[in-house]
Scaffold this active site. Structure first.
Site, PDB file in Angstrom:
ATOM      1  N   LYS A 111       6.751  57.991 -11.062  1.00  0.00           N
ATOM      2  CA  LYS A 111       7.973  58.612 -10.544  1.00  0.00           C
ATOM      3  C   LYS A 111       9.139  57.633 -10.499  1.00  0.00           C
ATOM      4  O   LYS A 111      10.291  58.033 -10.632  1.00  0.00           O
ATOM      5  CB  LYS A 111       7.732  59.211  -9.157  1.00  0.00           C
ATOM      6  CG  LYS A 111       7.001  58.334  -8.167  1.00  0.00           C
ATOM      7  CD  LYS A 111       6.583  59.149  -6.946  1.00  0.00           C
ATOM      8  CE  LYS A 111       5.662  58.366  -6.015  1.00  0.00           C
ATOM      9  NZ  LYS A 111       5.168  59.195  -4.901  1.00  0.00           N
ATOM     10  N   ARG A 169       1.775  59.608  -9.952  1.00  0.00           N
ATOM     11  CA  ARG A 169       1.527  58.206 -10.328  1.00  0.00           C
ATOM     12  C   ARG A 169       2.734  57.606 -11.027  1.00  0.00           C
ATOM     13  O   ARG A 169       2.937  56.386 -10.975  1.00  0.00           O
ATOM     14  CB  ARG A 169       0.297  58.110 -11.229  1.00  0.00           C
ATOM     15  CG  ARG A 169      -1.026  58.275 -10.499  1.00  0.00           C
ATOM     16  CD  ARG A 169      -2.188  57.934 -11.408  1.00  0.00           C
ATOM     17  NE  ARG A 169      -3.458  57.877 -10.672  1.00  0.00           N
ATOM     18  CZ  ARG A 169      -4.540  57.265 -11.126  1.00  0.00           C
ATOM     19  NH1 ARG A 169      -4.523  56.677 -12.307  1.00  0.00           N
ATOM     20  NH2 ARG A 169      -5.642  57.260 -10.412  1.00  0.00           N
ATOM     21  N   GLU A 195      -8.339  28.543  30.857  1.00  0.00           N
ATOM     22  CA  GLU A 195      -7.229  28.719  29.919  1.00  0.00           C
ATOM     23  C   GLU A 195      -7.183  30.149  29.375  1.00  0.00           C
ATOM     24  O   GLU A 195      -6.126  30.772  29.344  1.00  0.00           O
ATOM     25  CB  GLU A 195      -7.375  27.739  28.739  1.00  0.00           C
ATOM     26  CG  GLU A 195      -7.111  26.288  29.081  1.00  0.00           C
ATOM     27  CD  GLU A 195      -5.639  25.938  29.049  1.00  0.00           C
ATOM     28  OE1 GLU A 195      -4.798  26.833  28.864  1.00  0.00           O
ATOM     29  OE2 GLU A 195      -5.322  24.755  29.229  1.00  0.00           O
ATOM     30  N   HIS A 222     -13.511  22.868  23.822  1.00  0.00           N
ATOM     31  CA  HIS A 222     -13.356  22.208  22.524  1.00  0.00           C
ATOM     32  C   HIS A 222     -14.306  22.804  21.480  1.00  0.00           C
ATOM     33  O   HIS A 222     -14.983  22.092  20.748  1.00  0.00           O
ATOM     34  CB  HIS A 222     -13.556  20.701  22.653  1.00  0.00           C
ATOM     35  CG  HIS A 222     -12.519  20.041  23.504  1.00  0.00           C
ATOM     36  ND1 HIS A 222     -11.194  19.972  23.132  1.00  0.00           N
ATOM     37  CD2 HIS A 222     -12.603  19.447  24.718  1.00  0.00           C
ATOM     38  CE1 HIS A 222     -10.507  19.354  24.076  1.00  0.00           C
ATOM     39  NE2 HIS A 222     -11.342  19.030  25.058  1.00  0.00           N
ATOM     40  N   LYS A 242      13.524  39.636  -7.549  1.00  0.00           N
ATOM     41  CA  LYS A 242      14.010  38.792  -8.644  1.00  0.00           C
ATOM     42  C   LYS A 242      15.532  38.834  -8.725  1.00  0.00           C
ATOM     43  O   LYS A 242      16.181  37.801  -8.942  1.00  0.00           O
ATOM     44  CB  LYS A 242      13.401  39.240  -9.971  1.00  0.00           C
ATOM     45  CG  LYS A 242      13.910  38.433 -11.171  1.00  0.00           C
ATOM     46  CD  LYS A 242      13.170  38.783 -12.446  1.00  0.00           C
ATOM     47  CE  LYS A 242      13.686  37.932 -13.612  1.00  0.00           C
ATOM     48  NZ  LYS A 242      12.910  38.157 -14.851  1.00  0.00           N
ATOM     49  N   TYR A 296       2.696  23.982  18.212  1.00  0.00           N
ATOM     50  CA  TYR A 296       2.195  22.880  17.391  1.00  0.00           C
ATOM     51  C   TYR A 296       0.735  23.140  17.086  1.00  0.00           C
ATOM     52  O   TYR A 296       0.161  24.133  17.532  1.00  0.00           O
ATOM     53  CB  TYR A 296       2.398  21.522  18.083  1.00  0.00           C
ATOM     54  CG  TYR A 296       1.869  21.421  19.505  1.00  0.00           C
ATOM     55  CD1 TYR A 296       0.518  21.215  19.763  1.00  0.00           C
ATOM     56  CD2 TYR A 296       2.747  21.493  20.591  1.00  0.00           C
ATOM     57  CE1 TYR A 296       0.039  21.095  21.045  1.00  0.00           C
ATOM     58  CE2 TYR A 296       2.272  21.385  21.893  1.00  0.00           C
ATOM     59  CZ  TYR A 296       0.923  21.188  22.120  1.00  0.00           C
ATOM     60  OH  TYR A 296       0.447  21.082  23.398  1.00  0.00           O
TER      61      TYR A 296
END
Length: 525
Positions: free
Chosen positions: A69, A67, A329, A277, A140, A218
């Site tokens: 190291k 846990r 489609e 739709h 950072k 889009y």
């Protein structure tokens, strides 16, 4: 500080080892000192890549079953120390802290551990602590450190080092942004899991983890931008599907295909749902997919062109020939045999999606909808009504055939935009109306569509003649039910609960209809 950062020392610690060995060999070939831990160090050594254990570098052993190291100053000081500040460099020198120029870390597989149904203890042990700390430190200090959090970053960074002699500031900033997005999604997954363990469906803070699957050309319209994100713990469906062929999926394709697959998942017997739709234009169950297709298509032979087709069984050649006969489609199913795939391959623009499994329509889950300044969250509409849940409210009870169709129609109704009306006969839709501001218009539209479909099929009377009708919510007045009577319905299923239930029941009795109340509403907006 120069824009180009040479790599002299790198720390590699990854759970997903895709690309690790090639990248390690590349770094070693350039004389880079490689620091590593545990399984990553072992994999590199077995591949003949020189590696130094982090514990040897820091002089501090791994403790507490691994846990702790990397949570030591020699690691975080080497990552966070600013190379452009003399004071930082002096302190690093004083405390024998060597700079680390590249950090490659991907995290313990917490999301995958949860997805496979691991125990609480195993999930806890797969919460990474040192990994996120190193990632955030490196991000950072990206002016002086490159941070790699995904396997694909190996090849990208290697190509840049080969071309530039190091990493560019632009690349390090892009990688830093990706790093913070990764730790944010990781923490979101952990917090959501913890909330579920505590029975909190709606915790005080809610974050949504998502991984970018693809950028889209889009959104709903060409002037809108869009992208598709997936949840690592997604149920089978559009987010887990493999696209076998066809053009890139659009925003509307994805939305409509999801609606189609969720609808067809409602049924245990072979079923076909045709969607346009995000609204069903034909749904049917039968003994085989071909018959289900024929009956679903009969409901509305105009709307399916350019639509979405979903099946809840493996597609075979016979079903594929039917579906491919019109312009479609997207086709989505759990699988397709080789003959079916060959038939669809003749339609190069058709998108074929295979999910490998069907979602459980009763499984819990959440849905989200954005609003200005926030979003709405709710549990999935996993509600189902069985025959034993129904309350007969008319003088006549439904026949066995009517009861079967009523339950079928009410399941379909759940997937039609409110106000929703569905006529069904023989476990196939024969008229669908929805998305109207009042229920009577939906009933009339569904009846009219059944007439048009009958004319197209050369039938003498409307398809809805002798059908049953389902309403997603109660009839507020008798006029909606009277429109269903005019369309030819003989039995009705609806939630009930209107102030005018007595009036509606009286109208049903007058027309000789059987009517049952479900006590459950299925609004869909």
């Amino acid at each position: 500080m120069s824009d180009i950062l040479p790599i002299r020392r790198a720390l590699l610690s990854v759970s997903d080892k895709t690309g690790l060995i090639d990248f390690g060999r590349f770094l070693a070939g350039r004389g880079v000192e490689i620091l590593s831990t545990g399984g990553t160090a072992r994999a590199l050594r077995e591949a003949g890549v020189p590696v130094k254990d982090v514990s040897d570098h820091t002089g501090f052993p791994e403790i507490l079953d691994g846990r702790v190291k990397t949570l030591v100053p020699q690691v975080h000081g080497g990552i966070l120390g600013r190379r452009d500040l003399a004071e930082h460099l002096a302190q690093m020198d004083k405390h024998a802290i060597a700079p680390i120029d590249l950090v490659a870390v991907n995290l313990y597989p917490f999301e995958a551990t949860v997805a496979k149904g691991a125990s609480f203890e195993d999930c806890i042990e797969n919460i990474d602590i040192g990994g996120p700390a190193m990632i955030r430190s490196a991000a950072k200090n990206h002016d002086g450190v490159a941070v790699l959090t995904e396997p694909q970053h190996f090849a990208e960074v290697q190509a840049e080092i080969e071309a530039q002699g190091g990493t560019t500031l632009a690349t390090r900033r892009r990688l830093a942004a990706a790093a913070y997005a990764r730790t944010a999604a990781y923490d979101a997954a952990i917090s959501a899991w913890f909330a579920r363990q505590e029975g909190q469906d709606f915790p005080p803070r809610l974050s949504l983890p998502g991984v970018l699957r693809q950028g889209l050309r889009y959104g709903e319209n060409p002037h809108q931008s869009a992208a598709f994100y997936v949840d690592a713990t997604s149920r089978p469906g559009i987010a887990t599907a493999m696209q076998v062929q066809g053009k890139e999926l659009s925003y509307n394709n994805i939305n409509d295909t999801d609606a189609a697959f969720e609808c067809v998942a409602e049924f245990d017997r072979p079923a076909i749902a045709i969607i346009k739709h995000a609204t069903p234009c034909g749904v049917a169950v039968a003994e085989d997919l071909v018959t289900a297709w024929d009956r679903a298509f009969l409901c509305d032979p105009v709307s399916p062109f350019g639509g979405i087709v979903a099946a809840n069984r493996v597609l075979d050649a016979a079903a594929a020939e039917k579906i491919a006969a019109i312009f479609t489609e997207v086709v989505i199913a759990p699988d397709a045999d080789e003959a079916a795939r060959a038939i669809f391959a003749r339609k190069k623009n058709l998108r074929l999606l295979l999910t490998g499994a069907m979602p459980d329509p009763a499984a819990p889950g959440m849905t989200f909808k954005s609003v200005s300044g926030g979003f709405l969250a709710q549990s999935r509409d996993a509600g189902h009504v069985a025959a034993s849940d129904l309350k007969v409210v008319t003088q006549r009870a439904p026949s066995a055939a009517e009861l079967r169709d009523l339950l079928f129609a009410f399941r379909v109704c759940k997937h039609v935009k409110s106000n929703a009306i569905v006529y069904a006969k023989g476990e196939a839709t024969v008229g669908i109306g929805g998305g109207q501001p009042n229920r009577v218009d939906s009933a009339r539209i569904a009846g009219w569509k059944s007439e048009e479909a009958a004319k197209a099929a050369g039938l003498a009377e409307p398809l809805a003649r002798g059908s049953v009708v389902a309403s997603d919510a109660f009839f507020p007045f008798a006029d909606g039910l009277e429109a269903a009577v005019a369309a030819g319905a003989t039995a009705v299923i609806q939630p009930g609960g209107s102030m005018r239930d007595a009036e509606v029941i009286a109208a049903a009795d007058k027309a000789g209809l059987a009517m049952v109340f479900t006590g459950m509403r299925h609004f869909r907006h």
